[in-house]
Design an enzyme around this catalytic site. Sequence first.
Site, PDB file in Angstrom:
ATOM      1  N   HIS A  55      -3.279  -5.069   1.458  1.00  0.00           N
ATOM      2  CA  HIS A  55      -2.651  -5.341   2.762  1.00  0.00           C
ATOM      3  C   HIS A  55      -2.632  -6.837   3.097  1.00  0.00           C
ATOM      4  O   HIS A  55      -3.507  -7.300   3.842  1.00  0.00           O
ATOM      5  CB  HIS A  55      -3.419  -4.614   3.865  1.00  0.00           C
ATOM      6  CG  HIS A  55      -3.222  -3.139   3.874  1.00  0.00           C
ATOM      7  ND1 HIS A  55      -2.308  -2.508   4.685  1.00  0.00           N
ATOM      8  CD2 HIS A  55      -3.827  -2.162   3.158  1.00  0.00           C
ATOM      9  CE1 HIS A  55      -2.361  -1.205   4.481  1.00  0.00           C
ATOM     10  NE2 HIS A  55      -3.273  -0.971   3.563  1.00  0.00           N
ATOM     11  N   GLU A  57      -0.881  -8.351   5.145  1.00  0.00           N
ATOM     12  CA  GLU A  57      -0.624  -8.549   6.581  1.00  0.00           C
ATOM     13  C   GLU A  57      -1.911  -8.515   7.397  1.00  0.00           C
ATOM     14  O   GLU A  57      -1.915  -8.903   8.561  1.00  0.00           O
ATOM     15  CB  GLU A  57       0.383  -7.500   7.090  1.00  0.00           C
ATOM     16  CG  GLU A  57      -0.156  -6.101   7.343  1.00  0.00           C
ATOM     17  CD  GLU A  57      -0.429  -5.276   6.080  1.00  0.00           C
ATOM     18  OE1 GLU A  57      -0.286  -5.799   4.957  1.00  0.00           O
ATOM     19  OE2 GLU A  57      -0.813  -4.093   6.226  1.00  0.00           O
ATOM     20  N   CYS A  75       0.831  -1.213   0.000  1.00  0.00           N
ATOM     21  CA  CYS A  75       0.000   0.000   0.000  1.00  0.00           C
ATOM     22  C   CYS A  75       0.867   1.266   0.000  1.00  0.00           C
ATOM     23  O   CYS A  75       1.498   1.557  -1.006  1.00  0.00           O
ATOM     24  CB  CYS A  75      -0.984  -0.056   1.168  1.00  0.00           C
ATOM     25  SG  CYS A  75      -2.398   1.019   0.898  1.00  0.00           S
TER      26      CYS A  75
HETATM   27  N1  GLN Z   1      -3.354   6.278   0.420  1.00  0.00           N
HETATM   28  C1  GLN Z   1      -2.260   6.074   1.320  1.00  0.00           C
HETATM   29  C2  GLN Z   1      -0.992   6.762   0.829  1.00  0.00           C
HETATM   30  O1  GLN Z   1      -0.777   6.951  -0.341  1.00  0.00           O
HETATM   31  C3  GLN Z   1      -1.971   4.619   1.487  1.00  0.00           C
HETATM   32  C4  GLN Z   1      -3.048   3.967   2.295  1.00  0.00           C
HETATM   33  C5  GLN Z   1      -2.580   2.731   2.992  1.00  0.00           C
HETATM   34  O2  GLN Z   1      -1.398   2.440   3.107  1.00  0.00           O
HETATM   35  N2  GLN Z   1      -3.533   2.016   3.569  1.00  0.00           N
HETATM   36  O3  GLN Z   1      -0.198   7.105   1.654  1.00  0.00           O
END
Ligand code: GLN
Length: 200
Positions: free
Chosen positions: A181, A183, A85
């Site tokens: 995610h 995890e 992410c």
């Molecule tokens: N949108 C977030 C970012 O770009 C990432 C969101 C997340 O890690 N759950 O920082």
Amino acid sequence: MMRIGVIGLQGAVSEHIEAVKRALAGSGLRGEAIWVARPQQLEGVDGIIIPGGESTTIGKLMKITEIFDIVKRLAESGVPVLGTCAGMVVLAKRGDEQVMRTKQPLLGLMDISVVRNAFGRQRESFEADIQIRILDERPFPGVFIRAPAVKEVWGDAEVIAEFMGKIVGVKQKNIIAVAFHPELTSDTRLHEYFLRMCYE
Ligand code: GLN
């Protein structure tokens, strides 16, 4: 014994540490996950995880702590890295207008351009079964939370997962980035795959 450093400055750090423990147990490999808050803790690690969270904050704190340059150097020397992410955003070479405007630091380790919050406001967080090409055929439970997506890949980057016509997983040699995610699920296959990369 393998040591996996989880960059622990902001975001889903303890969740990755627990996921590594489950994956170690599942794969029969011996190792430990360490919470990395200082650059010295990265010395001799066999793998690095950059968690999800707020990519702007994670990037800035990595710079301030000087973890940024060490991660870059280790990744370039072949140490496996998994970014999830926000971690995917930090690994990218290029970002969207939001990334440019905030001048958030990018490691530039992957030949990808990313779009932050690519799934829009209506679908801020959701779960969906996705296929990850480097794993077996069984669908993977993808947990998406304000997830980014990859807009373009070039060079050595290979697409390993797509969802709703968007690229949500990429592998480039020793580096894997996913928009979701792993995890936060009980499915340890992606972490186990990563641990095997770190073991080799
Ligand atoms: N949108 C977030 C970012 O770009 C990432 C969101 C997340 O890690 N759950 O920082």
